[in-house]
Design a protein around this motif. Structure first.
Motif, mmCIF file in Angstrom:
data_model
loop_
_atom_site.group_PDB
_atom_site.id
_atom_site.type_symbol
_atom_site.label_atom_id
_atom_site.label_comp_id
_atom_site.label_asym_id
_atom_site.label_seq_id
_atom_site.Cartn_x
_atom_site.Cartn_y
_atom_site.Cartn_z
ATOM 1 N N ASP B 105 0.815 -1.221 0.000
ATOM 2 C CA ASP B 105 0.000 0.000 0.000
ATOM 3 C C ASP B 105 0.845 1.266 0.000
ATOM 4 O O ASP B 105 0.449 2.288 -0.574
ATOM 5 N N ILE B 106 1.986 1.200 0.669
ATOM 6 C CA ILE B 106 2.830 2.388 0.755
ATOM 7 C C ILE B 106 3.384 2.742 -0.622
ATOM 8 O O ILE B 106 3.311 3.881 -1.077
ATOM 9 N N LYS B 107 3.899 1.722 -1.310
ATOM 10 C CA LYS B 107 4.441 1.960 -2.656
ATOM 11 C C LYS B 107 3.322 2.366 -3.616
ATOM 12 O O LYS B 107 3.489 3.293 -4.423
ATOM 13 N N LEU B 108 2.194 1.708 -3.501
ATOM 14 C CA LEU B 108 1.065 2.021 -4.378
ATOM 15 C C LEU B 108 0.617 3.466 -4.192
ATOM 16 O O LEU B 108 0.370 4.191 -5.167
ATOM 17 N N ASN B 109 0.520 3.898 -2.940
ATOM 18 C CA ASN B 109 0.080 5.262 -2.665
ATOM 19 C C ASN B 109 1.035 6.280 -3.286
ATOM 20 O O ASN B 109 0.602 7.274 -3.875
ATOM 21 N N LEU B 115 1.180 9.694 -10.270
ATOM 22 C CA LEU B 115 0.428 9.601 -11.531
ATOM 23 C C LEU B 115 -0.736 10.583 -11.577
ATOM 24 O O LEU B 115 -1.100 11.072 -12.647
ATOM 25 N N LYS B 116 -1.305 10.880 -10.414
ATOM 26 C CA LYS B 116 -2.442 11.817 -10.376
ATOM 27 C C LYS B 116 -2.047 13.187 -10.933
ATOM 28 O O LYS B 116 -2.847 13.885 -11.528
ATOM 29 N N ASP B 121 -6.655 11.654 -16.180
ATOM 30 C CA ASP B 121 -7.728 11.083 -15.369
ATOM 31 C C ASP B 121 -7.138 9.954 -14.534
ATOM 32 O O ASP B 121 -6.631 8.974 -15.081
ATOM 33 N N VAL B 122 -7.205 10.097 -13.226
ATOM 34 C CA VAL B 122 -6.581 9.100 -12.363
ATOM 35 C C VAL B 122 -7.253 7.728 -12.505
ATOM 36 O O VAL B 122 -6.658 6.696 -12.217
ATOM 37 N N TYR B 127 -8.133 3.235 -10.268
ATOM 38 C CA TYR B 127 -8.500 3.834 -8.975
ATOM 39 C C TYR B 127 -9.178 5.178 -9.226
ATOM 40 O O TYR B 127 -8.791 5.897 -10.161
ATOM 41 N N ASP B 128 -10.166 5.522 -8.392
ATOM 42 C CA ASP B 128 -10.739 6.858 -8.499
ATOM 43 C C ASP B 128 -10.304 7.696 -7.285
ATOM 44 O O ASP B 128 -9.570 7.220 -6.414
ATOM 45 N N ASP B 129 -10.760 8.942 -7.256
ATOM 46 C CA ASP B 129 -10.317 9.845 -6.185
ATOM 47 C C ASP B 129 -10.721 9.342 -4.801
ATOM 48 O O ASP B 129 -9.990 9.528 -3.831
ATOM 49 N N LEU B 130 -11.889 8.708 -4.723
ATOM 50 C CA LEU B 130 -12.331 8.179 -3.429
ATOM 51 C C LEU B 130 -11.390 7.060 -2.966
ATOM 52 O O LEU B 130 -10.997 7.006 -1.792
ATOM 53 N N ASP B 131 -11.016 6.191 -3.903
ATOM 54 C CA ASP B 131 -10.059 5.117 -3.565
ATOM 55 C C ASP B 131 -8.744 5.717 -3.059
ATOM 56 O O ASP B 131 -8.155 5.236 -2.088
ATOM 57 N N LEU B 132 -8.274 6.762 -3.753
ATOM 58 C CA LEU B 132 -7.007 7.389 -3.372
ATOM 59 C C LEU B 132 -7.105 7.974 -1.962
ATOM 60 O O LEU B 132 -6.186 7.846 -1.156
#
Lengths: 167, 196
Positions: B105-109, B115-116, B121-122, B127-132
């Motif tokens: 999760d740390i690397k993904l975040n 990328l955002k 468009d993320v 993933y969407d903004d809510l997921d982020l």
């Protein structure tokens, strides 16, 4: 590298460089300025030194600061730095957005050292900051960092490997 | 429509036959995101069709998403299957194996935050903004759980470290012990060698 407050953030920098933080009940309530001054010159103006550990700052080591720092980044070191505070006078940590993070013994935080940050004294007598620290290119989970830092703090005296102190 | 993968042939989407045994379901939200990704990335994998039965084995979601994306043809790869069991096992495994992987999760975040800033468009990441927001909140407001830590994070252990540090600053080998006042609840250190 000192940073001007009105400079623009790079796209990989963040306004608040404290990425994670928690407080543990360390019960370290004794501090001896003489011990600290034997390693750093606490009477001198702003200093930041690291010592102990190994050749690499990726391994746990001690970090001491006197009189705080200007707003700066540490581009020559890995981006992430976990720090477990052993002793701190009345200092706060803040980034470009000036959001203040209060500090105390037992505070454990993850700092993005490549984003601007400043250790700021909140009164005229604040002088000392001492933490156990470890740096990494990638973020290490909090619990893993805490275990390593506690191990180091328990098994390494402050004067261990003093010859490795940064110039 | 860009095709970036090796494939056997292009076929009309109306010619393809979804496998009636497929138990994997696709939400409209998932298909909308997948359609965006297909438009952005083009085709990276062909839809796999069984030569034996003529049914789709892998790519049911991509077929549905390609309709949303406005495609009329899709690339397919026709493959041999010995029997119905082998075909069904591949259909299930194709979906199941991906579920068994785990995220750092740390690397993904960190990657999504970067990328955002650069993608239009993320949601092109899936993933969407809510997921982020949820991911960041879980990381930046961590609850330290000593029970799940890979080592001792008990208060006794932490007290021992505090005692060691106190000893260093007092400059002697007195053993200090943290105690809690039963009256006021405050914590303080005492020397176990203290005769006073």
């Amino acid at each position: 590298m000192d940073i001007k407050w009105d400079s623009e953030l790079k796209d990989w920098q963040v306004e608040n460089p404290i990425l994670e933080i928690t407080n543990i009940k360390l019960n370290c309530d004794v501090f001896n300025a003489e011990t600290f001054d034997s390693i750093l010159n606490g009477k001198a103006k702003q200093q930041l030194k690291t010592w102990g550990g190994s050749e690499s700052t990726a391994e746990p080591h001690w970090i001491g600061v006197t009189h705080g720092t200007p707003l700066h980044t540490d581009p020559r070191y890995p981006r992430y730095s976990w720090q477990l505070l052993v002793f701190v006078d009345n200092f706060i940590l803040r980034g470009k957005n000036k959001e203040e993070t209060p500090l105390q013994a037992g505070t454990l935080f993850l700092l993005d050292t490549h984003s601007p940050h400043q250790l700021l004294a909140k009164d005229n007598v604040a002088r000392y900051y001492l933490a156990c620290s470890m740096d990494s290119k990638e973020r290490i989970p909090m619990s893993d960092a805490m275990i390593k830092l506690l191990d180091y703090a328990q098994n390494n005296e402050l004067h261990n490997n003093i010859e490795r102190i940064t110039k | 429509m860009r095709i970036n993968c090796i494939y056997g042939k292009l076929v009309s989407i109306d010619e393809l036959r979804p496998n009636p045994a497929n138990a994997n379901r696709h939400s409209s939200e998932q298909l909308e995101r997948l359609a965006k990704i297909l438009q952005y990335q083009g085709w990276r994998h062909p839809i796999v069709v069984s030569k034996r039965s003529g049914y789709i084995v892998s790519g049911h979601g991509r077929l549905l998403a390609s309709r949303i994306a406005g495609f009329t043809e899709v690339p397919i790869d026709e493959q041999d299957y010995e029997n119905e069991e082998e075909e069904l096992a591949d259909l299930i495994a194709d979906n199941r194996i991906a579920e068994l992987s785990d995220w750092n999760d740390i690397k993904l975040n960190d990657q999504l935050a970067g990328l955002k800033q650069k993608l239009s468009d993320v949601e092109l990441t899936g993933y969407d903004d809510l997921d982020l927001g949820n991911l960041a909140e879980s990381l930046f407001s961590p609850s330290l759980d000593p029970a799940r830590a890979n080592g001792d994070l008990s208060q006794d252990r932490i007290n021992a470290v505090g005692t060691t540090l106190n000893n260093q600053f007092t400059g002697n080998n007195q053993e200090l012990r943290s105690v809690t006042c039963p009256s006021c609840g405050d914590d303080f250190s005492i020397s176990v060698n203290d005769k006073g």
